[in-house]
Design a protein around this motif. Structure first.
Motif, short mmCIF file in Angstrom:
data_model
loop_
_atom_site.label_atom_id
_atom_site.label_comp_id
_atom_site.label_asym_id
_atom_site.label_seq_id
_atom_site.Cartn_x
_atom_site.Cartn_y
_atom_site.Cartn_z
N PRO A 142 11.48 -12.72 -24.27
CA PRO A 142 11.83 -11.41 -24.85
C PRO A 142 12.06 -10.39 -23.75
N LEU A 143 12.78 -9.34 -24.07
CA LEU A 143 13.04 -8.27 -23.12
C LEU A 143 11.78 -7.41 -22.97
N ALA A 144 11.43 -7.14 -21.73
CA ALA A 144 10.32 -6.22 -21.42
C ALA A 144 10.91 -5.00 -20.73
N VAL A 145 10.51 -3.80 -21.17
CA VAL A 145 11.07 -2.56 -20.64
C VAL A 145 9.94 -1.60 -20.30
N MET A 146 10.02 -1.01 -19.13
CA MET A 146 9.02 -0.04 -18.69
C MET A 146 9.72 1.16 -18.05
N ALA A 147 9.24 2.35 -18.35
CA ALA A 147 9.64 3.56 -17.64
C ALA A 147 8.49 3.95 -16.71
N SER A 148 8.79 4.25 -15.46
CA SER A 148 7.72 4.54 -14.52
C SER A 148 8.14 5.62 -13.54
N HIS B 44 0.84 -1.20 0.00
CA HIS B 44 0.00 0.00 0.00
C HIS B 44 0.87 1.25 0.00
N TYR B 45 0.43 2.26 -0.71
CA TYR B 45 1.12 3.55 -0.73
C TYR B 45 0.08 4.64 -0.61
N ALA B 46 0.46 5.79 -0.08
CA ALA B 46 -0.49 6.85 0.22
C ALA B 46 -0.25 8.08 -0.64
N SER B 47 -1.35 8.71 -1.06
CA SER B 47 -1.32 10.01 -1.75
C SER B 47 -0.40 10.01 -2.96
N HIS B 48 -0.39 8.93 -3.69
CA HIS B 48 0.44 8.84 -4.88
C HIS B 48 -0.41 8.55 -6.11
N ILE B 49 0.07 9.02 -7.24
CA ILE B 49 -0.33 8.48 -8.54
C ILE B 49 0.91 7.84 -9.13
N LYS B 50 0.84 6.57 -9.41
CA LYS B 50 1.94 5.89 -10.09
C LYS B 50 1.62 5.84 -11.57
N LEU B 51 2.62 6.12 -12.40
CA LEU B 51 2.40 6.10 -13.84
C LEU B 51 3.52 5.33 -14.50
N GLY B 52 3.23 4.84 -15.68
CA GLY B 52 4.26 4.12 -16.41
C GLY B 52 3.92 3.98 -17.87
N GLY B 53 4.95 3.76 -18.67
CA GLY B 53 4.78 3.51 -20.10
C GLY B 53 5.61 2.31 -20.49
N VAL B 54 5.03 1.43 -21.32
CA VAL B 54 5.72 0.22 -21.75
C VAL B 54 6.55 0.54 -22.99
N LEU B 55 7.84 0.44 -22.85
CA LEU B 55 8.75 0.76 -23.95
C LEU B 55 8.95 -0.43 -24.88
N ALA B 56 8.89 -1.64 -24.33
CA ALA B 56 9.06 -2.85 -25.13
C ALA B 56 8.46 -4.03 -24.38
N GLY B 57 8.01 -5.03 -25.12
CA GLY B 57 7.52 -6.25 -24.51
C GLY B 57 6.12 -6.12 -23.95
N ARG B 58 5.84 -6.91 -22.92
CA ARG B 58 4.49 -7.01 -22.36
C ARG B 58 4.58 -7.13 -20.84
N PHE B 59 3.64 -6.47 -20.15
CA PHE B 59 3.56 -6.51 -18.70
C PHE B 59 2.13 -6.84 -18.29
N ARG B 60 1.99 -7.33 -17.07
CA ARG B 60 0.66 -7.56 -16.50
C ARG B 60 0.58 -6.84 -15.16
N LEU B 61 -0.51 -6.12 -14.94
CA LEU B 61 -0.74 -5.38 -13.70
C LEU B 61 -2.05 -5.83 -13.08
N GLN B 62 -2.04 -5.95 -11.75
CA GLN B 62 -3.27 -6.26 -11.03
C GLN B 62 -3.28 -5.49 -9.72
N VAL B 63 -4.32 -4.69 -9.51
CA VAL B 63 -4.52 -3.96 -8.26
C VAL B 63 -5.42 -4.80 -7.37
N GLU B 64 -5.00 -5.02 -6.14
CA GLU B 64 -5.79 -5.85 -5.24
C GLU B 64 -7.17 -5.26 -5.01
N GLY B 65 -8.18 -6.11 -5.18
CA GLY B 65 -9.56 -5.68 -4.99
C GLY B 65 -10.16 -4.97 -6.17
N ALA B 66 -9.44 -4.90 -7.30
CA ALA B 66 -9.93 -4.14 -8.46
C ALA B 66 -10.24 -5.02 -9.66
#
Length: 318
Positions: free
Chosen positions: A113-119, A33-55
């Motif tokens: 394959p290589l997966a790359v993300m900037a966040s 858990h984190y407070a008062s944040h917006i986390k952002l990211g962009g996928v530069l290469a490859g594929r990622f999977r994201l899951q927010v608990e309870g969402a």
């Protein structure tokens, strides 16, 4: 000023865009858990999977996609399919290089394959953070193919270049780039989300959005429901009903709340005279403003300013 710019300008934002993640193989990292944040990211290469608990179900992001995480809940980032779950904070400590890049090789790394993300993240310290965050979904997924996402595609190229290595002026460049990504991502979301909720949905509504723009553009004006309805091109009754349906408050309650937000921000961060603040947010006298402020906040404007300075360590010592 349009409402989104007005709210963003009211925030004290610590923004960072200094993380680049490169991985091969199968992996999965859980973040707390984190407070008062917006986390952002962009996928530069490859594929990622994201899951927010309870969402709900996980979301798969491909190269060119962006995401925003908004509600502070624990989340898991992984390859697709995922590998064994590990502590993301610990992995970040153990595998981040001196150039700031987090590199990781999971199971079967030689075959993947290589997966790359900037966040990065925004830490929201200001009075208006709740207004921005409370009606955003926990995970916003913006695809490269979404209408209006073309500017984000251009920003992705800059993200790739800025995070590839440390360069002179990197801190300033990354911070400003993060702000551009946030604003553009919110624009795309507002323009194309099926039904944004709350204040954001009201801002996206052509008629109610116009009334919000009028209020934010001239907060001191003695607005009435009739005048606001006229600016929206609606009858008084229809306007009042639709405004409350979208925002959860009446037009004048919203206006009064925003005036108090502006006033708290001014008292917390500046030395402007209380009488001037009262005038600027639409009160004809300092007495009327002080009464409304104490009724809303529970403290007089002067005491609120003193307590805010004390808590921030800004009051000069005797």
């Amino acid at each position: 000023m349009d409402p989104l710019s007005d709210v963003l300008s009211m925030l004290t934002v610590s923004s960072t865009l200094s993380s680049r993640f490169e991985a091969r193989g199968l992996w999965a990292f859980r973040y707390p858990h984190y407070a008062s944040h917006i986390k952002l990211g962009g996928v530069l290469a490859g594929r990622f999977r994201l899951q927010v608990e309870g969402a709900g179900a996980p979301v798969v992001l491909d190269a060119g996609d962006f995401f925003l995480l908004t509600n502070g809940q624990p989340f898991t980032a992984s390859s697709d399919p995922p590998g064994p779950l590990q502590d993301g904070v610990q992995i970040s400590r153990d595998h981040r290089g001196p150039d700031g890049v987090l590199r990781y090789e999971g199971q079967s790394a030689e075959d993947g394959p290589l997966a790359v993300m900037a966040s990065g993240r925004f830490t929201l310290h200001g009075e208006a953070g709740e207004l921005l965050l409370r009606h955003l979904p926990p995970l916003i997924h913006l695809r490269a193919s979404d209408p209006g996402a073309r500017p984000l595609v251009g920003l992705l190229d800059l993200l790739a270049w800025e995070t590839a290595e440390l360069r002179p002026g990197a801190s300033l460049a990354r911070t400003n780039l993060a702000a551009l990504v946030l604003v553009q991502a919110l624009r795309v979301y507002l323009a194309h989300a099926p039904q944004p909720e709350g204040w954001l949905g009201a801002m996206a509504d052509a008629r109610i959005g116009e009334a919000l723009s009028q209020m934010h553009g001239d907060i001191a004006r003695p607005w009435t429901v009739e005048r606001l309805a006229q600016s929206a091109g609606m009858s008084r009754t229809a306007f009042a009903v639709r405004f409350k349906t979208l925002t959860g408050s009446t037009p004048l309650d919203y206006l009064g709340g925003w005036r108090m937000t502006v006033a708290r921000n001014a008292l917390r961060h500046g030395d402007e005279a209380i009488a001037r603040i009262a005038e600027r947010v639409g009160y004809q006298s300092e007495t009327a403003f002080s009464a409304a402020f104490k009724r809303t906040v529970g403290e007089s404007p002067g005491r609120f300013r003193t307590l805010s300075r004390d808590s921030a360590g800004l009051t000069p010592s005797a």
